[in-house]
Write a protein that holds these residues in place. Sequence first.
Motif, short mmCIF file in Angstrom:
data_model
loop_
_atom_site.label_atom_id
_atom_site.label_comp_id
_atom_site.label_asym_id
_atom_site.label_seq_id
_atom_site.Cartn_x
_atom_site.Cartn_y
_atom_site.Cartn_z
N GLN A 9 0.94 41.70 44.55
CA GLN A 9 2.35 41.44 44.29
C GLN A 9 3.10 42.76 44.16
N ASP A 14 2.34 37.43 35.89
CA ASP A 14 2.60 36.04 36.25
C ASP A 14 4.10 35.82 36.39
N ALA A 15 4.55 35.53 37.61
CA ALA A 15 5.98 35.34 37.85
C ALA A 15 6.54 34.20 37.02
N ARG A 18 8.04 35.16 33.71
CA ARG A 18 9.24 36.00 33.69
C ARG A 18 10.49 35.11 33.70
N ARG A 20 13.87 33.37 34.75
CA ARG A 20 14.45 33.02 36.04
C ARG A 20 15.81 33.68 36.20
N SER A 110 6.48 38.44 45.48
CA SER A 110 7.37 39.46 44.92
C SER A 110 7.05 39.74 43.46
N GLY A 111 6.45 38.78 42.78
CA GLY A 111 6.23 38.89 41.35
C GLY A 111 7.38 38.34 40.55
N LEU A 112 8.39 37.81 41.24
CA LEU A 112 9.56 37.23 40.59
C LEU A 112 9.57 35.72 40.79
N HIS A 113 10.23 35.03 39.90
CA HIS A 113 10.38 33.58 40.01
C HIS A 113 11.66 33.32 40.80
N ALA A 238 14.34 40.08 34.85
CA ALA A 238 12.94 39.68 34.76
C ALA A 238 12.05 40.78 34.21
#
Length: 345
Positions: A9, A14-15, A18, A20, A110-113, A238
Amino acid sequence: MYVERFEEQLLRGDAAERPRGPQYLSRFERWDDLASVRRRPRRRFAAGEVELYFPPELYPVVRHPLVAAKGSTVVKGLLLQRLYDYLEFTTELETLAVIPVATKISRGRSGLHLPGRMMSDAYKIVTDEAWHAQFSHEFTCEIEAETRVPWSLRGSCAPSAFLLRLDEIRGRLPHDLRGVEGLLFGIVSETLISGMLSEIPRDDRLPLSVRNIIRDHAEDEGRHHVYFRSLLTHLWPALGRAEREAVGPLIPEIIYAFLEPDYAQTACHLRDIGLSGEQIDQAITESWPTDRVQSGVAVAAAQLTRYLEEVGALRDKGTLAAFEEAGLLGSAYEMPGGIYTKVAR
């Protein structure tokens, strides 16, 4: 190796844990009708009666007395080499920086939600950028064939300066944050690139085919600008406090990595026209004085700096101090050259 690359990632952790980001409004609803890869013809280089290959205002070294003394033919040749450099820069930027980031986003790495629509739109960005890289490369080959003047740096082992600068920045990040510089560089480059692209197509001193190919690129990048601005609103909230404190002070360096001129590349061209090492240093230093470079970068990055302020990035004392030290919090001047400058004639 391949499974490791699949799982890697850009932002670790863990996305789902994080926060939103805000609601995402897509600018790609009419992508099939608007994208240059869908609707624009492949541009063919036609020199005709060429006055200039590239605006000299964007490459001020050609106006330096040591260079100008070599004559108009040499100056014209250097501007052709600058056009080659620009096209190669585009190819390297898209293939080595933007496409990898957009691919990770599209694949949920991406590691993002991120919203599903945002991940889907990233596929379109990958397609756009691959087309930009392809037509830039093919256009270079056509110019070489038409003019019979090769790109002097073809086959060079030296990468573009922005890649070396990014590697240096990555090396100073904590190990568990390496990868976030890619996200940030994507945001920086995609929100700033339209600055230059909107100017060159209006310069009727340039070949029409050059103006058209850059106009095609600019139209796509307008949509990308909006997308990556939205990505910033998802990324910054995030990040945890420690992550922001580690990453924030490096953002000015990421901005400079993109906007500052490639001095080593210019030095190679000046060596080719017969300048000595001392003359090369003089021409580069006097063409891009430090204070003018700094103020020009500040002007070019002003909109992005505002975006960063809006998401709260400048609330961290270390980040704010880094922006102040880099001269990014306001300037009354524009840089005569580099990647971004308005053409003044």
